[in-house]
Write a protein that holds these residues in place. Sequence first.
Motif, PDB file in Angstrom:
ATOM      1  N   PHE A 284     -11.576  -0.088  -9.340  1.00 53.75           N
ATOM      2  CA  PHE A 284     -10.235   0.294  -8.915  1.00 53.75           C
ATOM      3  C   PHE A 284      -9.842  -0.350  -7.590  1.00 53.75           C
ATOM      4  O   PHE A 284     -10.680  -0.567  -6.703  1.00 53.75           O
ATOM      5  CB  PHE A 284     -10.147   1.810  -8.763  1.00 53.75           C
ATOM      6  N   GLY A 285      -8.546  -0.593  -7.457  1.00 50.20           N
ATOM      7  CA  GLY A 285      -7.968  -0.975  -6.180  1.00 50.20           C
ATOM      8  C   GLY A 285      -7.649   0.257  -5.352  1.00 50.20           C
ATOM      9  O   GLY A 285      -7.838   1.387  -5.802  1.00 50.20           O
ATOM     10  N   PRO A 286      -7.113   0.056  -4.121  1.00 46.88           N
ATOM     11  CA  PRO A 286      -6.846   1.187  -3.223  1.00 46.88           C
ATOM     12  C   PRO A 286      -5.607   1.978  -3.604  1.00 46.88           C
ATOM     13  O   PRO A 286      -5.400   3.082  -3.111  1.00 46.88           O
ATOM     14  CB  PRO A 286      -6.663   0.516  -1.863  1.00 46.88           C
ATOM     15  N   GLY A 287      -4.769   1.418  -4.482  1.00 49.08           N
ATOM     16  CA  GLY A 287      -3.574   2.138  -4.910  1.00 49.08           C
ATOM     17  C   GLY A 287      -2.348   1.806  -4.084  1.00 49.08           C
ATOM     18  O   GLY A 287      -2.443   1.333  -2.947  1.00 49.08           O
TER      19      GLY A 287
ATOM     20  N   ARG B   7       0.833  -1.204   0.000  1.00 43.32           N
ATOM     21  CA  ARG B   7       0.000   0.000   0.000  1.00 43.32           C
ATOM     22  C   ARG B   7       0.865   1.250   0.000  1.00 43.32           C
ATOM     23  O   ARG B   7       0.489   2.271  -0.564  1.00 43.32           O
ATOM     24  CB  ARG B   7      -0.902   0.004   1.227  1.00 43.32           C
ATOM     25  N   TYR B   8       2.019   1.168   0.632  1.00 41.29           N
ATOM     26  CA  TYR B   8       2.951   2.292   0.694  1.00 41.29           C
ATOM     27  C   TYR B   8       4.352   1.769   0.408  1.00 41.29           C
ATOM     28  O   TYR B   8       4.719   0.681   0.856  1.00 41.29           O
ATOM     29  CB  TYR B   8       2.931   2.957   2.075  1.00 41.29           C
TER      30      TYR B   8
ATOM     31  N   LEU C  12     -18.109   8.737 -17.298  1.00 42.77           N
ATOM     32  CA  LEU C  12     -18.317   8.110 -16.007  1.00 42.77           C
ATOM     33  C   LEU C  12     -17.988   9.090 -14.896  1.00 42.77           C
ATOM     34  O   LEU C  12     -17.149   9.981 -15.062  1.00 42.77           O
ATOM     35  CB  LEU C  12     -17.417   6.875 -15.856  1.00 42.77           C
TER      36      LEU C  12
ATOM     37  N   PHE D 256     -16.853   3.589  -8.642  1.00 41.88           N
ATOM     38  CA  PHE D 256     -17.768   3.950  -9.720  1.00 41.88           C
ATOM     39  C   PHE D 256     -19.117   4.406  -9.165  1.00 41.88           C
ATOM     40  O   PHE D 256     -19.678   3.786  -8.254  1.00 41.88           O
ATOM     41  CB  PHE D 256     -17.961   2.755 -10.652  1.00 41.88           C
TER      42      PHE D 256
ATOM     43  N   THR E  43     -17.592  -0.598 -16.988  1.00 44.51           N
ATOM     44  CA  THR E  43     -17.075   0.013 -15.763  1.00 44.51           C
ATOM     45  C   THR E  43     -15.749  -0.620 -15.365  1.00 44.51           C
ATOM     46  O   THR E  43     -15.576  -1.838 -15.438  1.00 44.51           O
ATOM     47  CB  THR E  43     -18.084  -0.188 -14.627  1.00 44.51           C
TER      48      THR E  43
ATOM     49  N   TYR F  37     -16.746   8.987 -10.855  1.00 43.18           N
ATOM     50  CA  TYR F  37     -16.200   8.192  -9.770  1.00 43.18           C
ATOM     51  C   TYR F  37     -16.129   9.064  -8.523  1.00 43.18           C
ATOM     52  O   TYR F  37     -15.907  10.274  -8.599  1.00 43.18           O
ATOM     53  CB  TYR F  37     -14.791   7.684 -10.098  1.00 43.18           C
TER      54      TYR F  37
ATOM     55  N   PHE G 198      -9.308  11.240 -17.146  1.00 43.51           N
ATOM     56  CA  PHE G 198      -9.921  11.836 -15.964  1.00 43.51           C
ATOM     57  C   PHE G 198      -9.733  13.346 -15.919  1.00 43.51           C
ATOM     58  O   PHE G 198      -8.729  13.886 -16.395  1.00 43.51           O
ATOM     59  CB  PHE G 198      -9.286  11.271 -14.693  1.00 43.51           C
TER      60      PHE G 198
ATOM     61  N   LYS H  52     -14.169   9.352  -4.680  1.00 45.46           N
ATOM     62  CA  LYS H  52     -12.970   8.860  -4.029  1.00 45.46           C
ATOM     63  C   LYS H  52     -12.864   9.409  -2.609  1.00 45.46           C
ATOM     64  O   LYS H  52     -12.888  10.623  -2.405  1.00 45.46           O
ATOM     65  CB  LYS H  52     -11.724   9.248  -4.828  1.00 45.46           C
TER      66      LYS H  52
ATOM     67  N   PHE I  39     -14.567  12.542  -9.462  1.00 44.14           N
ATOM     68  CA  PHE I  39     -13.841  12.608 -10.725  1.00 44.14           C
ATOM     69  C   PHE I  39     -14.783  12.329 -11.885  1.00 44.14           C
ATOM     70  O   PHE I  39     -15.540  11.354 -11.870  1.00 44.14           O
ATOM     71  CB  PHE I  39     -12.705  11.573 -10.759  1.00 44.14           C
TER      72      PHE I  39
ATOM     73  N   GLY J 252      -6.082  14.136 -11.383  1.00 50.45           N
ATOM     74  CA  GLY J 252      -6.828  12.917 -11.634  1.00 50.45           C
ATOM     75  C   GLY J 252      -5.888  11.818 -12.097  1.00 50.45           C
ATOM     76  O   GLY J 252      -4.761  12.078 -12.518  1.00 50.45           O
ATOM     77  N   PRO J 253      -6.332  10.567 -12.015  1.00 45.99           N
ATOM     78  CA  PRO J 253      -5.494   9.464 -12.504  1.00 45.99           C
ATOM     79  C   PRO J 253      -5.193   9.615 -13.992  1.00 45.99           C
ATOM     80  O   PRO J 253      -6.032  10.083 -14.758  1.00 45.99           O
ATOM     81  CB  PRO J 253      -6.366   8.230 -12.236  1.00 45.99           C
TER      82      PRO J 253
ATOM     83  N   LEU K  20      -2.547   3.306  -9.370  1.00 49.86           N
ATOM     84  CA  LEU K  20      -3.841   2.645  -9.257  1.00 49.86           C
ATOM     85  C   LEU K  20      -3.971   1.553 -10.301  1.00 49.86           C
ATOM     86  O   LEU K  20      -3.571   1.733 -11.452  1.00 49.86           O
ATOM     87  CB  LEU K  20      -4.967   3.657  -9.465  1.00 49.86           C
TER      88      LEU K  20
ATOM     89  N   ALA L 296      -7.303   7.731   0.859  1.00 52.99           N
ATOM     90  CA  ALA L 296      -6.623   6.444   1.024  1.00 52.99           C
ATOM     91  C   ALA L 296      -7.398   5.264   0.426  1.00 52.99           C
ATOM     92  O   ALA L 296      -7.117   4.107   0.760  1.00 52.99           O
ATOM     93  CB  ALA L 296      -6.298   6.173   2.493  1.00 52.99           C
ATOM     94  N   GLU L 297      -8.381   5.561  -0.409  1.00 48.53           N
ATOM     95  CA  GLU L 297      -9.099   4.491  -1.111  1.00 48.53           C
ATOM     96  C   GLU L 297      -9.012   4.754  -2.612  1.00 48.53           C
ATOM     97  O   GLU L 297      -8.740   5.869  -3.055  1.00 48.53           O
ATOM     98  CB  GLU L 297     -10.564   4.439  -0.690  1.00 48.53           C
ATOM     99  N   GLY L 298      -9.277   3.693  -3.402  1.00 45.58           N
ATOM    100  CA  GLY L 298      -9.341   3.889  -4.835  1.00 45.58           C
ATOM    101  C   GLY L 298     -10.667   4.504  -5.249  1.00 45.58           C
ATOM    102  O   GLY L 298     -11.629   4.510  -4.472  1.00 45.58           O
ATOM    103  N   PRO L 299     -10.741   5.037  -6.468  1.00 47.31           N
ATOM    104  CA  PRO L 299     -12.002   5.593  -6.957  1.00 47.31           C
ATOM    105  C   PRO L 299     -13.088   4.514  -7.024  1.00 47.31           C
ATOM    106  O   PRO L 299     -12.817   3.374  -7.386  1.00 47.31           O
ATOM    107  CB  PRO L 299     -11.648   6.098  -8.357  1.00 47.31           C
TER     108      PRO L 299
END
Lengths: 115, 111
Positions: A106-109, A9-10, B34, B46, A103, B36, B101, B38, B89, A42-43, A91, B41-44
């Motif tokens: 996403f994961g937490p990154g 995670r980090y 789309l 949907f 769709t 999203y 994005f 957020k 986002f 943004g990502p 991400l 500390a979490e991912g985006p």
Amino acid sequence: GAGVSQSPRYKVAKRGQDVALRCDPISGHVSLFWYQQALGQGPEFLTYFQNEAQLDKSGLPSDRFFAERPEGSVSTLKIQRTQQEDSAVYLCASSPSGRAGETQYFGPGTRLLVL
Amino acid sequence: DQQVKQNSPSLSVQEGRISILNCDYTNSMFDYFLWYKKYPAEGPTFLISISSIKDKNEDGRFTVFLNKSAKHLSLHIVPSQPGDSAVYFCAAMKYGNKLVFGAGTILRVKS
């Protein structure tokens, strides 16, 4: 069911070090994406896999960045000789089939800090 | 070259009122949009999407409107709740499915 997971995670790396970031997509998802998110932005798209095939790597910022998904499930993003500008959240996202408009989940990154 | 723009960095709304988040895009080739949400500390996560062949899509408290001629979309949240406080986002997708994005809008819903 389980969502997308990422590890670590980090990560703190010294400049010049190599790092490897792991993504476990949702089970059975065909498509997998990597994005980079800088602070306050943004990502941004990095690369895209459909099963084990890397179909688009147009977003990889340099040849220091390399991604693989050898068995069509878990993916690893590797950054060689890290630089301070690589500091960002990385991400991972997956989608069931890759159909248009599908769709992405996403994961937490992984938050990478390069000192 | 920012193809997707969210010009409001932040928005503050009273609980129970409507939240309207805006997004502009430049590429007429985008065919899906789309939103999203957020949390730190979490991912985006949907929220809702819309195809370019539609002008409105609704899901519970969330409605997305698309104005293709103006290249503009908006997300309406009615009524707003404190748990809606997050970064939102806007994202656009074209062939190949990669998402483009915006920079995000921080929504604060005050109770």
